[in-house]
Design a protein around this motif. Structure first.
Motif, mmCIF file in Angstrom:
data_model
loop_
_atom_site.group_PDB
_atom_site.id
_atom_site.type_symbol
_atom_site.label_atom_id
_atom_site.label_comp_id
_atom_site.label_asym_id
_atom_site.label_seq_id
_atom_site.Cartn_x
_atom_site.Cartn_y
_atom_site.Cartn_z
ATOM 1 N N GLY A 10 23.377 -23.697 9.734
ATOM 2 C CA GLY A 10 22.047 -24.111 9.321
ATOM 3 C C GLY A 10 21.582 -23.480 8.022
ATOM 4 N N LEU A 11 22.202 -22.365 7.608
ATOM 5 C CA LEU A 11 21.812 -21.726 6.348
ATOM 6 C C LEU A 11 22.417 -22.431 5.134
ATOM 7 N N PRO A 12 23.745 -22.557 5.015
ATOM 8 C CA PRO A 12 24.293 -23.229 3.826
ATOM 9 C C PRO A 12 24.035 -24.727 3.779
ATOM 10 N N MET A 13 23.682 -25.336 4.903
ATOM 11 C CA MET A 13 23.361 -26.768 4.859
ATOM 12 C C MET A 13 22.151 -27.038 3.964
ATOM 13 N N ARG A 14 21.300 -26.033 3.779
ATOM 14 C CA ARG A 14 20.133 -26.193 2.899
ATOM 15 C C ARG A 14 20.560 -26.450 1.459
ATOM 16 N N ASP A 15 21.679 -25.849 1.058
ATOM 17 C CA ASP A 15 22.163 -26.030 -0.312
ATOM 18 C C ASP A 15 22.885 -27.360 -0.493
ATOM 19 N N LEU A 16 23.062 -28.098 0.599
ATOM 20 C CA LEU A 16 23.751 -29.387 0.549
ATOM 21 C C LEU A 16 22.778 -30.554 0.706
ATOM 22 N N SER B 22 35.285 -19.798 3.872
ATOM 23 C CA SER B 22 33.915 -19.297 3.779
ATOM 24 C C SER B 22 32.967 -20.193 4.571
ATOM 25 N N LEU B 23 31.831 -19.638 4.941
ATOM 26 C CA LEU B 23 30.823 -20.422 5.658
ATOM 27 C C LEU B 23 30.367 -21.603 4.808
ATOM 28 N N GLU B 24 30.277 -21.394 3.507
ATOM 29 C CA GLU B 24 29.847 -22.466 2.610
ATOM 30 C C GLU B 24 30.863 -23.612 2.582
ATOM 31 N N SER B 25 32.154 -23.275 2.548
ATOM 32 C CA SER B 25 33.169 -24.331 2.518
ATOM 33 C C SER B 25 33.212 -25.087 3.841
ATOM 34 N N ARG B 26 32.984 -24.383 4.940
ATOM 35 C CA ARG B 26 32.972 -25.048 6.240
ATOM 36 C C ARG B 26 31.720 -25.916 6.393
ATOM 37 N N ALA B 27 30.598 -25.458 5.840
ATOM 38 C CA ALA B 27 29.388 -26.276 5.881
ATOM 39 C C ALA B 27 29.573 -27.557 5.078
ATOM 40 N N ALA B 28 30.297 -27.472 3.966
ATOM 41 C CA ALA B 28 30.567 -28.679 3.178
ATOM 42 C C ALA B 28 31.383 -29.680 3.990
ATOM 43 N N GLU B 29 32.326 -29.173 4.779
ATOM 44 C CA GLU B 29 33.104 -30.051 5.648
ATOM 45 C C GLU B 29 32.222 -30.659 6.737
#
Length: 359
Positions: free
Chosen positions: A48-54, A343-350
Protein backbone atom coordinates in the motif's frame (compact mmCIF):
# COMPACT_ATOMS: atom_id res chain seq x y z
CA UNK A 1 -8.17 4.67 -8.59
CA UNK A 2 -8.26 3.56 -4.98
CA UNK A 3 -6.30 0.67 -3.46
CA UNK A 4 -6.92 -0.54 0.10
CA UNK A 5 -4.69 -3.18 1.67
CA UNK A 6 -5.88 -5.03 4.76
CA UNK A 7 -3.07 -6.44 6.90
CA UNK A 8 -3.17 -8.45 10.11
CA UNK A 9 -0.33 -8.73 12.62
CA UNK A 10 0.56 -11.40 15.15
CA UNK A 11 -1.17 -10.31 18.38
CA UNK A 12 2.04 -11.11 20.28
CA UNK A 13 3.86 -8.48 18.23
CA UNK A 14 1.31 -5.68 18.58
CA UNK A 15 0.91 -6.38 22.31
CA UNK A 16 4.68 -6.17 22.79
CA UNK A 17 4.91 -2.96 20.75
CA UNK A 18 2.26 -1.15 22.75
CA UNK A 19 3.71 -2.44 26.03
CA UNK A 20 7.10 -1.04 25.00
CA UNK A 21 5.56 2.31 23.98
CA UNK A 22 2.67 3.01 26.39
CA UNK A 23 2.05 6.48 24.96
CA UNK A 24 1.49 5.09 21.46
CA UNK A 25 -2.17 4.24 22.08
CA UNK A 26 -2.91 7.89 22.87
CA UNK A 27 -1.65 9.25 19.55
CA UNK A 28 -4.01 10.12 16.68
CA UNK A 29 -4.73 7.31 14.22
CA UNK A 30 -2.35 8.36 11.43
CA UNK A 31 0.55 8.90 13.83
CA UNK A 32 0.01 5.48 15.41
CA UNK A 33 -0.13 3.86 11.99
CA UNK A 34 3.09 5.54 10.86
CA UNK A 35 4.96 4.49 14.02
CA UNK A 36 3.84 0.88 13.58
CA UNK A 37 4.73 0.69 9.90
CA UNK A 38 8.16 2.21 10.50
CA UNK A 39 8.86 -0.59 12.97
CA UNK A 40 8.91 -2.92 9.97
CA UNK A 41 6.88 -5.93 11.12
CA UNK A 42 5.84 -7.79 7.97
CA UNK A 43 7.24 -4.89 5.95
CA UNK A 44 7.79 -7.03 2.85
CA UNK A 45 4.01 -6.91 2.40
CA UNK A 46 3.54 -3.13 2.66
CA UNK A 47 2.39 -2.78 -0.94
CA UNK A 48 0.00 0.00 0.00
CA UNK A 49 2.96 2.38 0.39
CA UNK A 50 4.70 2.17 -3.03
CA UNK A 51 1.37 1.87 -4.83
CA UNK A 52 0.96 5.60 -4.12
CA UNK A 53 3.88 6.32 -6.44
CA UNK A 54 2.16 4.31 -9.19
CA UNK A 55 -0.88 6.57 -9.40
CA UNK A 56 -3.11 4.93 -6.79
CA UNK A 57 -4.93 6.60 -3.92
CA UNK A 58 -3.65 3.93 -1.58
CA UNK A 59 -4.10 3.11 2.10
CA UNK A 60 -3.14 0.37 4.55
CA UNK A 61 -5.42 -0.84 7.33
CA UNK A 62 -4.13 -2.98 10.22
CA UNK A 63 -7.32 -4.84 10.95
CA UNK A 64 -6.50 -6.58 14.23
CA UNK A 65 -4.54 -3.94 16.17
CA UNK A 66 -7.18 -2.91 18.74
CA UNK A 67 -5.58 0.33 19.93
CA UNK A 68 -5.09 1.58 16.39
CA UNK A 69 -8.60 0.66 15.28
CA UNK A 70 -10.07 2.31 18.38
CA UNK A 71 -8.24 5.51 17.42
CA UNK A 72 -9.77 5.36 13.93
CA UNK A 73 -13.25 4.93 15.36
CA UNK A 74 -12.74 7.75 17.87
CA UNK A 75 -11.90 10.09 15.00
CA UNK A 76 -14.45 8.83 12.48
CA UNK A 77 -17.41 7.26 14.28
CA UNK A 78 -17.24 7.87 18.05
CA UNK A 79 -20.89 6.95 18.60
CA UNK A 80 -20.36 3.50 17.09
CA UNK A 81 -17.20 3.03 19.16
CA UNK A 82 -19.10 3.83 22.34
CA UNK A 83 -21.70 1.25 21.35
CA UNK A 84 -19.03 -1.46 21.29
CA UNK A 85 -18.07 -1.97 17.64
CA UNK A 86 -16.12 -5.17 16.93
CA UNK A 87 -12.91 -5.38 14.91
CA UNK A 88 -14.98 -6.72 12.01
CA UNK A 89 -17.36 -3.75 12.29
CA UNK A 90 -14.48 -1.27 12.25
CA UNK A 91 -12.85 -2.87 9.22
CA UNK A 92 -16.14 -2.89 7.34
CA UNK A 93 -16.64 0.81 8.08
CA UNK A 94 -13.09 1.61 6.94
CA UNK A 95 -13.60 -0.19 3.64
CA UNK A 96 -17.00 1.35 3.01
CA UNK A 97 -15.86 4.87 3.88
CA UNK A 98 -12.87 4.66 1.52
CA UNK A 99 -14.76 2.78 -1.25
CA UNK A 100 -11.70 1.23 -2.92
CA UNK A 101 -11.60 0.00 -6.50
CA UNK A 102 -9.26 -2.77 -5.32
CA UNK A 103 -9.46 -4.46 -1.94
CA UNK A 104 -6.30 -6.47 -1.23
CA UNK A 105 -6.65 -8.75 1.81
CA UNK A 106 -3.29 -10.06 2.94
CA UNK A 107 -4.89 -12.50 5.40
CA UNK A 108 -7.45 -14.06 3.11
CA UNK A 109 -8.23 -16.85 5.59
CA UNK A 110 -9.18 -14.47 8.40
CA UNK A 111 -11.39 -12.44 6.03
CA UNK A 112 -13.10 -14.70 3.52
CA UNK A 113 -16.16 -14.45 1.28
CA UNK A 114 -18.54 -14.26 4.24
CA UNK A 115 -16.96 -10.94 5.20
CA UNK A 116 -16.86 -9.60 1.64
CA UNK A 117 -20.60 -10.27 1.26
CA UNK A 118 -21.33 -7.95 4.19
CA UNK A 119 -19.87 -4.90 2.42
CA UNK A 120 -22.45 -2.36 1.29
CA UNK A 121 -20.64 -1.93 -2.04
CA UNK A 122 -18.36 -4.60 -3.46
CA UNK A 123 -15.00 -3.32 -4.78
CA UNK A 124 -14.33 -3.89 -8.47
CA UNK A 125 -11.55 -6.32 -7.56
CA UNK A 126 -11.33 -8.35 -4.36
CA UNK A 127 -7.89 -9.93 -4.14
CA UNK A 128 -5.92 -11.79 -1.50
CA UNK A 129 -2.60 -13.37 -0.61
CA UNK A 130 -1.89 -16.86 0.73
CA UNK A 131 1.32 -18.87 1.13
CA UNK A 132 0.42 -21.08 4.08
CA UNK A 133 -2.05 -23.77 5.07
CA UNK A 134 -5.54 -23.34 3.59
CA UNK A 135 -8.25 -24.77 5.86
CA UNK A 136 -10.64 -27.17 4.09
CA UNK A 137 -13.69 -24.97 4.72
CA UNK A 138 -12.12 -21.83 3.18
CA UNK A 139 -14.55 -19.91 0.96
CA UNK A 140 -13.02 -17.64 -1.70
CA UNK A 141 -15.99 -17.49 -4.08
CA UNK A 142 -16.10 -13.70 -3.68
CA UNK A 143 -12.39 -13.33 -4.52
CA UNK A 144 -11.47 -12.32 -8.04
CA UNK A 145 -7.81 -13.14 -7.51
CA UNK A 146 -5.55 -14.97 -5.05
CA UNK A 147 -1.80 -14.34 -5.26
CA UNK A 148 0.87 -16.77 -4.05
CA UNK A 149 4.41 -17.84 -4.86
CA UNK A 150 3.40 -21.47 -4.21
CA UNK A 151 1.77 -23.42 -7.04
CA UNK A 152 -0.01 -25.65 -4.53
CA UNK A 153 -1.70 -22.65 -2.93
CA UNK A 154 -2.71 -21.27 -6.32
CA UNK A 155 -4.25 -24.61 -7.28
CA UNK A 156 -6.16 -24.79 -4.01
CA UNK A 157 -7.31 -21.19 -4.39
CA UNK A 158 -9.21 -22.15 -7.53
CA UNK A 159 -10.63 -25.22 -5.80
CA UNK A 160 -11.92 -22.97 -3.00
CA UNK A 161 -13.76 -20.69 -5.40
CA UNK A 162 -11.32 -17.92 -6.40
CA UNK A 163 -11.88 -16.83 -9.99
CA UNK A 164 -8.16 -16.58 -10.73
CA UNK A 165 -4.81 -17.30 -9.07
CA UNK A 166 -1.49 -15.82 -10.13
CA UNK A 167 2.19 -16.09 -9.21
CA UNK A 168 3.46 -13.28 -6.99
CA UNK A 169 5.86 -12.78 -4.09
CA UNK A 170 6.73 -10.03 -1.56
CA UNK A 171 9.49 -7.42 -1.84
CA UNK A 172 12.15 -5.91 0.39
CA UNK A 173 11.66 -2.29 1.58
CA UNK A 174 14.84 -0.22 1.52
CA UNK A 175 14.09 1.64 4.75
CA UNK A 176 14.65 -1.59 6.69
CA UNK A 177 18.26 -1.94 5.52
CA UNK A 178 18.95 1.70 6.30
CA UNK A 179 17.63 1.24 9.84
CA UNK A 180 19.73 -1.83 10.71
CA UNK A 181 22.86 -1.56 8.54
CA UNK A 182 25.15 -0.72 11.47
CA UNK A 183 24.47 -4.01 13.27
CA UNK A 184 27.56 -6.24 13.24
CA UNK A 185 27.81 -10.04 13.37
CA UNK A 186 28.64 -11.56 16.76
CA UNK A 187 27.15 -15.04 16.30
CA UNK A 188 28.03 -17.94 14.01
CA UNK A 189 24.47 -19.09 13.29
CA UNK A 190 21.13 -17.36 13.70
CA UNK A 191 17.54 -18.28 13.03
CA UNK A 192 14.47 -16.09 13.52
CA UNK A 193 11.05 -17.53 12.80
CA UNK A 194 8.35 -19.89 13.95
CA UNK A 195 8.35 -23.36 15.44
CA UNK A 196 5.15 -25.05 14.29
CA UNK A 197 3.99 -28.54 13.26
CA UNK A 198 3.80 -27.22 9.68
CA UNK A 199 7.61 -26.82 9.69
CA UNK A 200 8.59 -30.37 10.65
CA UNK A 201 11.56 -30.61 8.26
CA UNK A 202 12.90 -27.24 9.40
CA UNK A 203 12.43 -28.18 13.04
CA UNK A 204 14.61 -31.25 12.52
CA UNK A 205 17.28 -29.10 10.92
CA UNK A 206 17.20 -26.65 13.82
CA UNK A 207 17.75 -29.55 16.20
CA UNK A 208 20.68 -30.94 14.19
CA UNK A 209 22.30 -27.52 13.93
CA UNK A 210 22.02 -27.00 17.68
CA UNK A 211 23.70 -30.34 18.35
CA UNK A 212 26.49 -29.50 15.89
CA UNK A 213 26.96 -26.06 17.41
CA UNK A 214 27.36 -27.63 20.83
CA UNK A 215 30.04 -30.05 19.61
CA UNK A 216 31.89 -27.46 17.51
CA UNK A 217 31.65 -24.58 19.95
CA UNK A 218 29.69 -22.40 17.53
CA UNK A 219 27.76 -19.43 18.85
CA UNK A 220 24.14 -20.01 17.93
CA UNK A 221 20.80 -18.42 18.83
CA UNK A 222 17.22 -19.25 17.89
CA UNK A 223 14.60 -16.53 18.27
CA UNK A 224 11.38 -18.50 17.89
CA UNK A 225 7.70 -17.74 18.04
CA UNK A 226 6.40 -21.10 19.25
CA UNK A 227 2.98 -22.19 18.10
CA UNK A 228 0.98 -23.53 21.04
CA UNK A 229 0.66 -26.95 19.40
CA UNK A 230 4.34 -27.22 18.51
CA UNK A 231 6.36 -29.66 20.62
CA UNK A 232 9.97 -28.58 21.11
CA UNK A 233 12.86 -30.70 22.31
CA UNK A 234 14.27 -29.72 25.70
CA UNK A 235 17.71 -30.01 24.09
CA UNK A 236 17.06 -26.66 22.39
CA UNK A 237 16.45 -24.73 25.60
CA UNK A 238 20.04 -23.50 25.83
CA UNK A 239 19.83 -21.77 22.44
CA UNK A 240 16.23 -20.60 22.68
CA UNK A 241 15.59 -16.88 23.02
CA UNK A 242 12.50 -14.73 22.83
CA UNK A 243 10.96 -14.02 19.45
CA UNK A 244 12.12 -10.88 17.67
CA UNK A 245 9.72 -8.64 15.77
CA UNK A 246 10.02 -5.82 13.27
CA UNK A 247 13.33 -3.99 13.08
CA UNK A 248 14.62 -5.98 16.06
CA UNK A 249 14.22 -9.13 13.97
CA UNK A 250 16.09 -7.60 11.02
CA UNK A 251 18.93 -6.51 13.32
CA UNK A 252 19.08 -10.01 14.74
CA UNK A 253 19.44 -11.49 11.25
CA UNK A 254 22.55 -9.35 10.79
CA UNK A 255 24.02 -10.69 14.03
CA UNK A 256 24.64 -14.08 12.43
CA UNK A 257 27.60 -14.86 10.21
CA UNK A 258 25.15 -17.36 8.75
CA UNK A 259 21.37 -17.00 8.73
CA UNK A 260 19.66 -20.18 7.64
CA UNK A 261 16.30 -20.91 6.13
CA UNK A 262 14.00 -23.77 5.20
CA UNK A 263 10.53 -23.65 3.68
CA UNK A 264 7.22 -24.64 5.23
CA UNK A 265 6.44 -28.31 4.54
CA UNK A 266 3.50 -27.53 2.25
CA UNK A 267 5.81 -25.59 -0.10
CA UNK A 268 6.21 -28.86 -1.98
CA UNK A 269 9.78 -28.29 -3.10
CA UNK A 270 9.36 -24.62 -4.07
CA UNK A 271 11.41 -21.73 -2.73
CA UNK A 272 10.22 -18.17 -2.20
CA UNK A 273 9.41 -17.50 1.46
CA UNK A 274 9.92 -14.09 3.04
CA UNK A 275 13.16 -15.07 4.79
CA UNK A 276 14.93 -15.26 1.43
CA UNK A 277 14.42 -11.53 1.03
CA UNK A 278 14.52 -10.48 4.69
CA UNK A 279 17.99 -11.99 5.10
CA UNK A 280 19.58 -10.96 1.82
CA UNK A 281 17.94 -7.53 1.95
CA UNK A 282 19.70 -6.56 5.17
CA UNK A 283 23.03 -7.83 3.83
CA UNK A 284 23.25 -11.03 5.86
CA UNK A 285 24.67 -14.28 4.49
CA UNK A 286 21.90 -16.75 3.66
CA UNK A 287 22.02 -20.53 3.58
CA UNK A 288 18.75 -22.03 2.38
CA UNK A 289 17.32 -25.29 1.10
CA UNK A 290 17.98 -25.98 -2.56
CA UNK A 291 14.81 -26.13 -4.63
CA UNK A 292 14.48 -26.37 -8.39
CA UNK A 293 13.18 -22.80 -8.67
CA UNK A 294 15.70 -21.11 -6.36
CA UNK A 295 17.57 -19.52 -9.27
CA UNK A 296 14.42 -17.57 -10.08
CA UNK A 297 15.30 -15.46 -7.05
CA UNK A 298 19.05 -15.83 -6.39
CA UNK A 299 22.06 -17.52 -7.97
CA UNK A 300 23.32 -20.34 -5.73
CA UNK A 301 26.96 -20.11 -4.59
CA UNK A 302 27.17 -16.54 -5.88
CA UNK A 303 24.38 -14.62 -4.10
CA UNK A 304 23.28 -17.24 -1.56
CA UNK A 305 24.38 -20.75 -0.60
CA UNK A 306 22.05 -23.72 -0.81
CA UNK A 307 22.03 -27.21 0.66
CA UNK A 308 20.20 -30.40 -0.24
CA UNK A 309 20.41 -32.22 3.08
CA UNK A 310 21.05 -31.62 6.76
CA UNK A 311 24.54 -33.08 6.34
CA UNK A 312 25.36 -30.70 3.49
CA UNK A 313 24.07 -27.78 5.52
CA UNK A 314 26.34 -28.63 8.45
CA UNK A 315 29.37 -29.10 6.18
CA UNK A 316 28.85 -25.80 4.39
CA UNK A 317 28.10 -23.97 7.62
CA UNK A 318 31.42 -25.14 9.05
CA UNK A 319 33.22 -23.94 5.91
CA UNK A 320 31.66 -20.49 5.69
CA UNK A 321 32.01 -19.76 9.39
CA UNK A 322 35.77 -19.97 8.80
CA UNK A 323 35.96 -18.16 5.43
CA UNK A 324 34.97 -14.58 6.06
CA UNK A 325 35.93 -13.05 2.71
CA UNK A 326 33.96 -15.58 0.64
CA UNK A 327 30.96 -15.34 2.93
CA UNK A 328 30.89 -11.55 2.92
CA UNK A 329 31.26 -11.35 -0.88
CA UNK A 330 28.29 -13.68 -1.37
CA UNK A 331 26.21 -11.69 1.13
CA UNK A 332 27.05 -8.44 -0.66
CA UNK A 333 25.98 -9.81 -4.05
CA UNK A 334 22.79 -11.23 -2.55
CA UNK A 335 21.97 -7.87 -1.00
CA UNK A 336 22.44 -6.04 -4.30
CA UNK A 337 20.19 -8.52 -6.12
CA UNK A 338 17.51 -8.29 -3.44
CA UNK A 339 17.48 -4.51 -3.23
CA UNK A 340 17.09 -4.12 -6.98
CA UNK A 341 15.18 -7.01 -8.51
CA UNK A 342 13.24 -7.94 -5.37
CA UNK A 343 12.63 -4.50 -3.88
CA UNK A 344 9.19 -3.62 -2.54
CA UNK A 345 8.93 -0.99 -5.28
CA UNK A 346 9.64 -3.49 -8.06
CA UNK A 347 7.11 -5.94 -6.62
CA UNK A 348 4.51 -3.18 -6.32
CA UNK A 349 5.04 -2.39 -10.01
CA UNK A 350 4.28 -6.02 -10.79
CA UNK A 351 1.18 -5.91 -8.59
CA UNK A 352 0.09 -2.73 -10.34
CA UNK A 353 0.34 -4.48 -13.71
CA UNK A 354 -1.55 -7.53 -12.45
CA UNK A 355 -4.42 -5.39 -11.19
CA UNK A 356 -4.67 -2.90 -14.06
CA UNK A 357 -5.13 -5.61 -16.66
CA UNK A 358 -8.20 -6.75 -14.71
CA UNK A 359 -9.82 -3.33 -14.26
Amino acid sequence: MKFLQVLTFYPAYSEALYARHPALAHLPYEKQLNVILRDGFGALHYFGLPMRDLGWDSRIVLANVPQLQAAWMAQNNPARLAAGASIIDVLRLQIESFAPDVLFISDSVAFQSQFVRTLAVRPRIVSGWRAANIPPDTDWQEFDLILSHLSGCRKKALEHGAREAEFFYPGFPGFVHDAVKDQTADLDLIFCGQWTPEHAARNRMLFRAAMQARSKGWKLEYHLHVNGSGKMSSALESVMHSAKWGLDMFRTLRRGRISFNAEIDLAGGEAGNMRLFETTGVGAFLMTQHHANISRYFEPDREIVTFGSEEEFLEKAAYYIEHDAEREAIAERGMRRCQTEHSLESRAAELDAILRKRL
